[in-house]
Enzyme design. Structure first.
Site, PDB file in Angstrom:
ATOM      1  NE  ARG A   1      -4.313   2.567 -11.073  1.00 15.26           N
ATOM      2  CZ  ARG A   1      -3.932   3.737 -10.579  1.00 15.26           C
ATOM      3  NH1 ARG A   1      -3.265   4.596 -11.311  1.00 15.26           N
ATOM      4  NH2 ARG A   1      -4.199   4.047  -9.326  1.00 15.26           N
TER       5      ARG A   1
ATOM      6  CE1 TYR B   1     -10.058   1.202  -8.486  1.00 12.67           C
ATOM      7  CE2 TYR B   1      -8.061   1.428  -9.791  1.00 12.67           C
ATOM      8  CZ  TYR B   1      -8.935   0.641  -9.060  1.00 12.67           C
ATOM      9  OH  TYR B   1      -8.672  -0.684  -8.901  1.00 12.67           O
TER      10      TYR B   1
ATOM     11  CE1 TYR C   1      -2.442  -3.643  -8.504  1.00 12.41           C
ATOM     12  CE2 TYR C   1      -1.343  -1.609  -7.857  1.00 12.41           C
ATOM     13  CZ  TYR C   1      -1.729  -2.900  -7.582  1.00 12.41           C
ATOM     14  OH  TYR C   1      -1.399  -3.458  -6.380  1.00 12.41           O
TER      15      TYR C   1
ATOM     16  CD  GLU D   1       0.701  -9.353   1.294  1.00  4.16           C
ATOM     17  OE1 GLU D   1       0.561 -10.568   1.482  1.00  4.16           O
ATOM     18  OE2 GLU D   1      -0.262  -8.541   1.305  1.00  4.16           O
ATOM     19  N   PRO D   2       4.555  -5.073  -1.073  1.00  6.45           N
ATOM     20  CG  PRO D   2       6.796  -4.476  -1.415  1.00  6.45           C
ATOM     21  CD  PRO D   2       5.927  -5.395  -0.600  1.00  6.45           C
ATOM     22  N   GLY D   3       3.410  -3.629  -4.068  1.00  2.59           N
ATOM     23  CA  GLY D   3       3.160  -3.871  -5.487  1.00  2.59           C
ATOM     24  C   GLY D   3       3.467  -2.601  -6.257  1.00  2.59           C
ATOM     25  NE  ARG D   4      -0.612   2.285  -5.880  1.00  4.17           N
ATOM     26  CZ  ARG D   4      -1.669   2.117  -6.664  1.00  4.17           C
ATOM     27  NH1 ARG D   4      -1.651   2.570  -7.891  1.00  4.17           N
ATOM     28  NH2 ARG D   4      -2.757   1.514  -6.213  1.00  4.17           N
TER      29      ARG D   4
ATOM     30  N   GLY E   1       0.751  -1.254   0.000  1.00  2.00           N
ATOM     31  CA  GLY E   1       0.000   0.000   0.000  1.00  2.00           C
ATOM     32  C   GLY E   1       0.775   1.295   0.000  1.00  2.00           C
TER      33      GLY E   1
ATOM     34  CB  CYS F   1     -16.395   2.294 -29.420  1.00  5.51           C
ATOM     35  SG  CYS F   1     -15.760   2.624 -31.046  1.00  5.51           S
TER      36      CYS F   1
END
Ligand code: PLP
Length: 443
Positions: A341, A345, A401, A301-304, A259, A372
């Site tokens: 994204r 969001y 992402y 758990e780093p992703g971004r 996060g 479209c």
């Protein structure tokens, strides 16, 4: 390049970006316009050195400040592909996987399964069986039904499966509602506050073939400070002490999830992972001594924060349309099929006219994709040097992402993902889809 000119193109966003003598945007020293011409557009570029640097910020700091055995797990949903599992493995990271497709990908390149952590709030019997076949080291279990199903399958196989239980500490990290998952009201995990997590742990400890080693929580995404992690650590360690008191079981692993945020736009704060991990560590030590609880191994758990700022997407501009009295639209040759994204969001991005990266950003437009769907936008009110048809438009910080969430909507083939190695060489990690690829499942 003059400093003022660099400031104009937003070089301050991340240090791996620059402008060369031709006025083109560079990533990791490579000319993005030249790469776009040779690989075609849309093109997703990844700066490998940046990925490795971010991984080392976690591995090295965690080794230094947390209990022995602590480790970062790459949250591979942010960018799951063979090359990322190879890189994560070579940097000594574990990985968090959320589906058997991710698991298959990791396993196919020899990612060590004892360092794989299997997430998901609805693992099917088939998922459980496949993951056990692969020898997944740890299941991060979400709910009672999963625990019973896993216990039965592990028992049948005559093994003892290592398990971490996901709980919700009830924290609102003041972030985006849709990615806010640490609250009590969540589809993930079991709540501490309601007493249900304690009940479930007591039940779990009676199940055969499972070994509960620790607890997991994930408080949200895009956090620019450590408060949610520190608050979560306090609640989790106090809860682990309560579990010891009520069951006699001392849990030794605390997984605090992912996060940490990444700068997408200039108004986002600068953020140091090592500094923040030190703050979290100091609080954990305090908390453990206050509860007279042994310092657990910490998993993150780093992703971004591992992949986002390594990525740049390069498009070719097709048209620039100004609706008199309203606004301007710049259309590019990709869109929500490679970056959904904004549609999902309203996520912020920074764009640059990669072909005129030193020119002043004095044109404001909505950047629209080619699909479209009127919601197919990369962003609104985006500032850039005015483009013309054929210019390359770069969207910054697209490593996380984007490809992972890409689709073939409108039967648009997905772009390739090209890594720029630390020595400047490029290599295709995921090739561009062809029309045959797009239709390959049709019978
Ligand atoms: C999405 C997710 C992560 C990764 O979050 P980032 O914001 O990308 O660091 C880690 N753990 C869990 C359980 C998640 O759902």
């Amino acid at each position: 390049m003059l400093d003022t000119e660099l400031n104009v193109m937003g070089k301050m966003l991340h240090t791996n970006l620059g402008v060369n003598d031709e006025g083109h945007l560079t990533l990791a020293g490579r000319d993005t316009v030249e790469l776009a011409e040779s690989y075609g557009t849309p093109l997703m570029l990844m700066d490998e050195a940046r990925v490795r640097m971010r991984m080392r910020e976690y591995t090295e700091t965690m080794r230094e400040v947390f209990a022995p055995g602590s480790m970062p797990l790459f949250a591979s949903k942010a960018l799951s592909c063979k090359e990322m599992y190879r890189i994560a493995h070579s940097e000594g990271m574990g990985t968090d996987i959320v589906s058997c497709g991710e698991l298959y990908t990791a396993n196919s390149v020899g990612f060590p399964m004892e360092k794989a952590y299997f997430h998901g709030n609805n693992k099917t019997d088939k998922d459980i069986s496949y993951a056990l076949d692969c020898g997944v080291g740890t299941f991060i279990c979400d709910n009672r039904e999963e625990l019973y199903a896993l216990s039965a399958q592990a028992k049948d196989r005559g093994i003892t499966q290592r398990v971490i239980l996901r709980v919700t500490p009830g924290i609102d990290p003041h972030t985006h509602e849709a990615i806010n998952t640490g609250k009590v009201d969540s589809k993930f995990g079991t709540a501490i506050e309601t007493g249900q997590a304690m009940e479930l742990i007591k039940e779990l400890l009676t199940l055969p073939a499972l070994e509960l080693v620790g607890l997991h929580c994930h408080v949200g995404s895009l956090c620019f400070d450590s408060k949610p992690f520190i608050d979560a650590a306090h609640i989790m360690i106090a809860f682990m002490a309560a579990v010891r008191e009520q069951t006699g079981k001392t849990l030794t692993v605390l997984n605090l999830g992912g996060g940490y945020g990444v700068r997408y736009v200039e108004s986002d704060p600068e953020f140091s992972i090592p500094e923040n991990l030190r703050l979290v560590s100091a609080e954990i030590k305090k908390c453990c001594s206050a509860n007279n609880f042994p310092e657990p191994q910490i998993l993150l758990e780093p992703g971004r924060s591992i992949v986002a700022d390594a990525g740049v997407t390069v498009y070719t501009v097709g048209s620039v349309k100004t609706i008199t009295g309203y606004k301007s639209y710049v259309s590019v040759d990709g869109g929500m099929s490679d970056n959904p994204r904004y549609a999902l969001y309203k996520s912020d991005y920074t764009v640059l006219n990669a072909s005129r990266a030193a020119a002043e950003r004095d044109f404001t437009a909505t950047v629209a994709g080619r699909l479209c769907e009127s919601g197919d936008l990369i962003g609104e009110d985006m500032l850039m040097a005015k483009p013309q048809r054929g210019d390359k438009l770069a969207v910054l910080v697209t490593g996380a992402y984007n490809y992972a969430m890409s689709s073939n909507y409108n039967r648009v083939p997905r772009p390739p993902v090209v890594f720029i190695a630390p020595d400047g060489e490029t290599r295709v990690a995921i090739r561009r889809e062809t029309f045959e690829d797009v239709a390959k499942l049709d019978v």
